[in-house]
Scaffold this motif. Structure first.
Motif, PDB file in Angstrom:
ATOM      1  N   ASP A 205       0.853  -1.188   0.000  1.00 26.25           N
ATOM      2  CA  ASP A 205       0.000   0.000   0.000  1.00 26.25           C
ATOM      3  C   ASP A 205       0.889   1.239   0.000  1.00 26.25           C
ATOM      4  N   ARG A 206       0.272   2.418   0.044  1.00 27.18           N
ATOM      5  CA  ARG A 206       1.023   3.657  -0.110  1.00 27.18           C
ATOM      6  C   ARG A 206       1.647   4.163   1.177  1.00 27.18           C
ATOM      7  N   ARG A 207       1.380   3.524   2.299  1.00 24.45           N
ATOM      8  CA  ARG A 207       1.953   3.974   3.563  1.00 24.45           C
ATOM      9  C   ARG A 207       3.453   3.659   3.581  1.00 24.45           C
ATOM     10  N   PRO A 208       4.318   4.629   3.854  1.00 19.00           N
ATOM     11  CA  PRO A 208       5.775   4.408   3.770  1.00 19.00           C
ATOM     12  C   PRO A 208       6.288   3.532   4.895  1.00 19.00           C
ATOM     13  N   ILE A 209       7.438   2.902   4.625  1.00 17.93           N
ATOM     14  CA  ILE A 209       8.118   2.088   5.634  1.00 17.93           C
ATOM     15  C   ILE A 209       9.582   2.504   5.654  1.00 17.93           C
ATOM     16  N   HIS A 210      10.146   2.608   6.876  1.00 18.08           N
ATOM     17  CA  HIS A 210      11.546   3.012   7.035  1.00 18.08           C
ATOM     18  C   HIS A 210      12.160   2.148   8.124  1.00 18.08           C
ATOM     19  N   THR A 211      12.765   1.031   7.755  1.00 13.04           N
ATOM     20  CA  THR A 211      13.471   0.171   8.700  1.00 13.04           C
ATOM     21  C   THR A 211      14.864  -0.099   8.144  1.00 13.04           C
ATOM     22  N   ASP A 212      15.698  -0.710   8.977  1.00 10.12           N
ATOM     23  CA  ASP A 212      17.048  -1.028   8.528  1.00 10.12           C
ATOM     24  C   ASP A 212      17.014  -2.020   7.359  1.00 10.12           C
ATOM     25  N   ARG A 213      16.120  -2.973   7.420  1.00 16.90           N
ATOM     26  CA  ARG A 213      16.058  -3.981   6.348  1.00 16.90           C
ATOM     27  C   ARG A 213      15.294  -3.475   5.152  1.00 16.90           C
ATOM     28  N   PHE A 214      14.233  -2.688   5.388  1.00 18.55           N
ATOM     29  CA  PHE A 214      13.379  -2.215   4.290  1.00 18.55           C
ATOM     30  C   PHE A 214      13.330  -0.682   4.329  1.00 18.55           C
TER      31      PHE A 214
ATOM     32  N   PRO B  58      -1.230   0.716  -7.721  1.00 19.15           N
ATOM     33  CA  PRO B  58      -2.360   0.384  -6.838  1.00 19.15           C
ATOM     34  C   PRO B  58      -3.594  -0.048  -7.625  1.00 19.15           C
ATOM     35  N   ILE B  59      -4.390  -0.900  -6.979  1.00 19.02           N
ATOM     36  CA  ILE B  59      -5.696  -1.270  -7.539  1.00 19.02           C
ATOM     37  C   ILE B  59      -6.733  -0.216  -7.180  1.00 19.02           C
TER      38      ILE B  59
ATOM     39  N   ASP C 242      -7.723   6.590   0.058  1.00 19.73           N
ATOM     40  CA  ASP C 242      -6.976   6.543   1.325  1.00 19.73           C
ATOM     41  C   ASP C 242      -7.860   5.952   2.413  1.00 19.73           C
ATOM     42  N   THR C 243      -8.187   4.680   2.255  1.00 19.25           N
ATOM     43  CA  THR C 243      -9.043   3.985   3.223  1.00 19.25           C
ATOM     44  C   THR C 243      -8.400   2.658   3.574  1.00 19.25           C
ATOM     45  N   PRO C 244      -8.723   2.095   4.737  1.00 20.47           N
ATOM     46  CA  PRO C 244      -8.178   0.776   5.096  1.00 20.47           C
ATOM     47  C   PRO C 244      -8.527  -0.297   4.069  1.00 20.47           C
ATOM     48  N   GLU C 245      -9.740  -0.207   3.510  1.00 25.10           N
ATOM     49  CA  GLU C 245     -10.134  -1.198   2.512  1.00 25.10           C
ATOM     50  C   GLU C 245      -9.250  -1.102   1.264  1.00 25.10           C
ATOM     51  N   ALA C 246      -8.968   0.147   0.822  1.00 24.99           N
ATOM     52  CA  ALA C 246      -8.100   0.329  -0.344  1.00 24.99           C
ATOM     53  C   ALA C 246      -6.686  -0.164  -0.056  1.00 24.99           C
ATOM     54  N   TYR C 247      -6.171   0.111   1.151  1.00 24.59           N
ATOM     55  CA  TYR C 247      -4.839  -0.376   1.496  1.00 24.59           C
ATOM     56  C   TYR C 247      -4.781  -1.901   1.449  1.00 24.59           C
ATOM     57  N   ALA C 248      -5.852  -2.564   1.955  1.00 28.41           N
ATOM     58  CA  ALA C 248      -5.877  -4.028   1.962  1.00 28.41           C
ATOM     59  C   ALA C 248      -5.869  -4.582   0.544  1.00 28.41           C
TER      60      ALA C 248
END
Length: 362
Positions: free
Chosen positions: A292-301, A339-340, A344-350
């Motif tokens: 989904d469009r929510r960003p991720i910032h970790t050491d691995r990803f 994206p399908i 910006d809704t939980p259903e769209a993210y899923a």
């Protein structure tokens, strides 16, 4: 004065007039000979110029014949290439790619040969113009030679030689025009053959796509049965869409026990369907990861690119362990950029967190 003395004086008076008359006659003869020599020099110079022009024209005709021979060699090479393409049509996928590249090369050679023929045609027109110009000069020379008939049979022989050379050049031009006509017909025939090969290639591709479509439908049907009757598992066109949540935890690319069980069913289905696919079809199973469009910032990803790619690679590695040939698998990560649902809704993210499976040609 005595009679003898008067006779001697008359004899002395006649002699100077005779000498003057003889001198004038000699000067006239020298002048006539000088005029004759000048006319001979002018005619020789004119004939030498015509001979040089004819030599240059003969050299151009020889060069044109050599160029035409090169064009015929290229045409023969094109014939051999088309024959080779015809023999290789309808084989494996790699042979199909080679056939496509060779068809492109044949089109390039045909275009080059057409350009050569156009250049030869332009050169032929130039030669015809040169022949017309020389013919005009020859006519002028003939008129001059007729006016100077005192130059004798040598000049007439030169004119006849020029006439024979001009006739030979016209005959060579006629042969060249006929050869160009044959070459143009051959090019048209090769264009038709290339177009026919293209149609046959398209038909072969369509047949192979149709064969793979049948196995793809069977694969999706068995895969749906293996994953259970879930409403979130969908078939969209040629893609089988599986929610990421049934295989991975949030922000993770590790396969848990439940995910491995589902992938075991997937591997069994792939082995079963691949056993039925003919060896002539070069297929591959694409595993595409999406987030989904929510960003991720970790050491691995550091970003969703790495997360989506890691998930696809994890599935591919597990399938290889289960006996699926590695060259039949492809892992791809697309992050959040396809994206399908753009809401910006939980259903769209899923919906956008998904793994797409695609059975396709290599």
């Amino acid at each position: 004065m005595s009679a003898a003395l008067r006779r001697r004086r008359r004899a002395f008076d006649i002699w100077p007039g005779f000498v003057d008359a003889l001198t004038s006659l000699i000067m006239v003869m020298i002048f006539v000979l000088l005029i004759f020599a000048i006319g001979q020099f002018v005619l020789s110079d004119t004939l030498a110029g015509k001979n040089k022009a004819l030599d240059a024209l003969n050299a151009q005709v020889a060069e044109l014949a050599r160029t035409l021979s090169l064009s015929e060699d290229q045409k023969h090479a094109l014939d051999a290439r088309v024959t080779e393409l015809s023999a290789s049509l309808g084989t494996t996928q790699s042979e199909r790619d080679q056939l496509s590249s060779e068809l492109s090369a044949a089109n390039t050679q045909a275009a080059s040969l057409s350009a050569d023929i156009a250049a030869l045609t332009a050169l032929k027109h130039d030669l015809e113009a040169e022949v017309a110009r020389l013919s005009t000069q020859l006519d002028t020379t003939q008129d001059d030679l007729v006016k100077q008939t005192e130059l004798g049979n040598a000049a007439t022989a030169q004119v006849e030689l020029l006439n024979r050379q001009m006739a030979a050049i016209r005959e060579q031009l006629g042969k060249l025009e006929a050869a160009l006509g044959i070459a143009n017909k051959d090019i048209q025939a090769k264009d038709l053959k290339i177009a026919d090969l293209g149609k046959q290639l398209n038909i072969a591709l369509a047949n192979r796509v149709g064969e793979l479509e049948r196995y793809r439908s069977e694969f999706f049907g068995k895969l749906r049965e293996a994953l259970g009757d879930r409403t979130d598992v969908q078939v969209v066109g040629d893609r089988f869409i599986v929610p990421t949540d049934i295989l991975f935890d949030s922000a993770s690319a590790e396969l848990g026990p439940a995910a491995q069980t589902r992938l075991d069913s997937l591997a069994a289905t792939v082995r079963e369907v691949s056993a039925e696919i003919p060896s002539s079809i070069d297929w591959v199973l694409r595993i595409d990861g999406h987030t989904d469009r929510r960003p991720i910032h970790t050491d691995r990803f550091p970003s969703n690119w790495e997360l989506s790619t890691a998930r696809a690679v994890a599935i591919v590695k597990y399938l290889v362990v289960q006996g699926i040939p590695a060259h039949r698998l492809s892992a791809n990560g697309f992050g959040q950029f396809q994206p399908i649902d753009t809401a910006d809704t939980p259903e769209a993210y899923a919906k956008n967190r998904r793994i797409e499976l695609q059975l396709t040609n290599r």
